[in-house]
Design an enzyme around this catalytic site. Sequence first.
Site, PDB file in Angstrom:
ATOM      1  N   GLN A 175      -3.270   1.673  -8.957  1.00 32.14           N
ATOM      2  CA  GLN A 175      -3.653   0.175  -9.666  1.00 32.14           C
ATOM      3  C   GLN A 175      -5.181   0.218  -9.368  1.00 32.14           C
ATOM      4  OE1 GLN A 175      -1.006  -2.365  -7.687  1.00 32.14           O
ATOM      5  NE2 GLN A 175      -1.518  -1.672  -5.483  1.00 32.14           N
ATOM      6  N   HIS A 232       3.927 -16.602   2.926  1.00 34.58           N
ATOM      7  CA  HIS A 232       4.294 -15.476   3.883  1.00 34.58           C
ATOM      8  C   HIS A 232       4.925 -16.068   5.055  1.00 34.58           C
ATOM      9  CE1 HIS A 232       1.218 -13.016   1.898  1.00 34.58           C
ATOM     10  NE2 HIS A 232       1.908 -12.120   1.845  1.00 34.58           N
ATOM     11  N   ASP A 244      -0.455  -5.318   1.921  1.00 41.26           N
ATOM     12  CA  ASP A 244      -1.868  -6.269   2.422  1.00 41.26           C
ATOM     13  C   ASP A 244      -1.575  -6.536   4.101  1.00 41.26           C
ATOM     14  OD1 ASP A 244      -0.015  -8.112   2.579  1.00 41.26           O
ATOM     15  OD2 ASP A 244      -0.427  -8.637   0.400  1.00 41.26           O
ATOM     16  N   GLU A 292       5.102   1.145   1.637  1.00 42.79           N
ATOM     17  CA  GLU A 292       4.008   0.479   0.349  1.00 42.79           C
ATOM     18  C   GLU A 292       4.147   1.831  -0.475  1.00 42.79           C
ATOM     19  OE1 GLU A 292       1.588  -0.912  -2.291  1.00 42.79           O
ATOM     20  OE2 GLU A 292       2.404  -2.081  -0.695  1.00 42.79           O
ATOM     21  N   ASP A 341       7.590   4.962  -2.990  1.00 43.45           N
ATOM     22  CA  ASP A 341       8.205   4.129  -3.942  1.00 43.45           C
ATOM     23  C   ASP A 341       9.433   3.439  -3.015  1.00 43.45           C
ATOM     24  OD1 ASP A 341       9.097   2.789  -6.451  1.00 43.45           O
ATOM     25  OD2 ASP A 341      10.970   3.890  -6.059  1.00 43.45           O
ATOM     26  N   ALA A 342       9.588   2.189  -3.096  1.00 41.56           N
ATOM     27  CA  ALA A 342      10.560   1.462  -2.202  1.00 41.56           C
ATOM     28  C   ALA A 342      11.942   1.912  -2.585  1.00 41.56           C
ATOM     29  CB  ALA A 342      10.436   0.016  -2.100  1.00 41.56           C
ATOM     30  N   ASP A 394       8.592  -8.101  -0.016  1.00 40.10           N
ATOM     31  CA  ASP A 394       7.646  -8.452  -0.621  1.00 40.10           C
ATOM     32  C   ASP A 394       7.058  -7.707  -1.653  1.00 40.10           C
ATOM     33  OD1 ASP A 394       5.344 -10.045  -0.723  1.00 40.10           O
ATOM     34  OD2 ASP A 394       4.190  -9.044   1.082  1.00 40.10           O
TER      35      ASP A 394
END
Length: 549
Positions: free
Chosen positions: A279, A311, A333, A353, A387-388, A406
């Site tokens: 991205q 959060h 993040d 992530e 990938d989750a 998240d």
Amino acid sequence: MIEPHAPAPPGVRPDGQPPWRGPARLPVRPDTGRLLVLACVFVCAACGLVYELELVALASYLMGDSVTQASVVLSVMVFAMGIGSLAAKRLRRFAAAGFGALEATLALVGGCSAMALYAMFAWTGDWGGLWAGGSRVLLVGFSLAIGLLIGAEVPLLMELIQRIRRQDAGGAVADLFAADYVGALVGGLAFPFLLLPFLGQLTSSLLTGAVNVVAGAALVLGLFRRDLTCRARCLLLVANVTVLGVLASAAVLVDDFERAARQAVYGDDVRVAVKTGVQEIVLTGGGDGRPLDLYLDGRLRVGGRDERRYHEALVHPAMNGPHTRVLILGGGDGLAAREVLTHPDVRRVDIVELDPGLVRLARTDPALSRLNEHAYGDRSVHVTTEDAFHWLRGARAATYDVVVADLPDPGITASTKLYSEEFYGLARRALAPRGRLVVHAGPVATRPRVFWTVEATMRAAGLHTAPYRVGGRETGFTAGPDRTADAARAPRDWGFVLATADTRPLLSLDRRAHPLHTLTQAALAADARAAEETRVTGVRPSTLVHPRY
């Protein structure tokens, strides 16, 4: 009595085809000339498919919902190709000159389409009114224009290949389409694996236009130059050189253009802009008292003014109970990990992530690492870049006390599998006894149906749910696919769903935890009641094969 057919006028064949004028006067042998025409077909087909994919990719980035954008581009373009093929029948008498002019026009329109679409989005996307849909109108316009020009290529190339050596129509069509389809294959593979990662969308389209104009000019001015008048040769030469000059100039200025467009979208405070393999990441602010904003593919992911409210609401209700082992899906993040680590009895935090570039930035960027309180420096934090969904399929069962999802908004097409019944079934399997799963489910007030679809999907996976929302969202939409949304429809809250596999979860905060900045027990109870008042009944769960977001 059957009347005899009237004779065709002089110079016109009975079937309406252009009169056969004998073989073209070529500077090479006919077999070589035929091979060169098929090579041009191959190149033009590859360029045409790159234009198509470039429009789909850029429209998905700028306007979101890749399924819709792909459907619009493909359907409009295929329709326009049919119209273009019909319109080209009148040009077959001047096939060489017509094809040369056609390719110059296609190279200019296709090559500049990405820059024009990005410019429209960047400089007019927030004007509102009629301009709010300007990017979508321009997308349809480019799809229509490029489709018309691509569709007109086939009849003209058919005529040119027949000018070299007359053969039956079936054989000529077979040769032509074979070269066309192979070229489309090469173009379709070159765009995602070579052009996009190494050159980016803007430069890729400009380079494709340059290749397109060179191929068309070489065929017409090289192979069929004797079919052209002197005036036609001069006009085509000037047109092709002009188009090539425009594309080359745009390629030289593309970096300056992209910086100016980025400033128009994000403001003058852009501090970091990087494109990873996943991205585009943009950071604005973060210094001199200015809040840090994090954008992923144009969408505001973290707003420095209100990220703590988000959060804290995401993490802390799930931490009321055993929380020795915590899994964070997404959250590259480091801000969700920051909240988890405020609980001293946490022993291990696993972060899954997809984008290693985001993790790297969260570790090294001074402003972002300061915001996440250097969470990645804690020894209990372990990161996996995967990938989750795929990671959960291989995860050990009954491992985690808390799972925090998240993840990007469920309305984004690429994220729908992360909000599916199958995904929540995998997350449920990873929960230890008395474990809790918490999910960000999008805004409640502006998109209640999406929110309650997430809740229904979690229940369908065998989970007991407790939905809640948190208001006070200040940032709303400022860039990316959501930039043209009306200010009144910009989301002003976040929706969450807490779930367990055993009994309905108790929505409360851990009294032993440090005091929170924005969230209290009374406010959490009120937020749960406010969410319940928006309940939409009759929604059905979302699955991999039937997404409902």
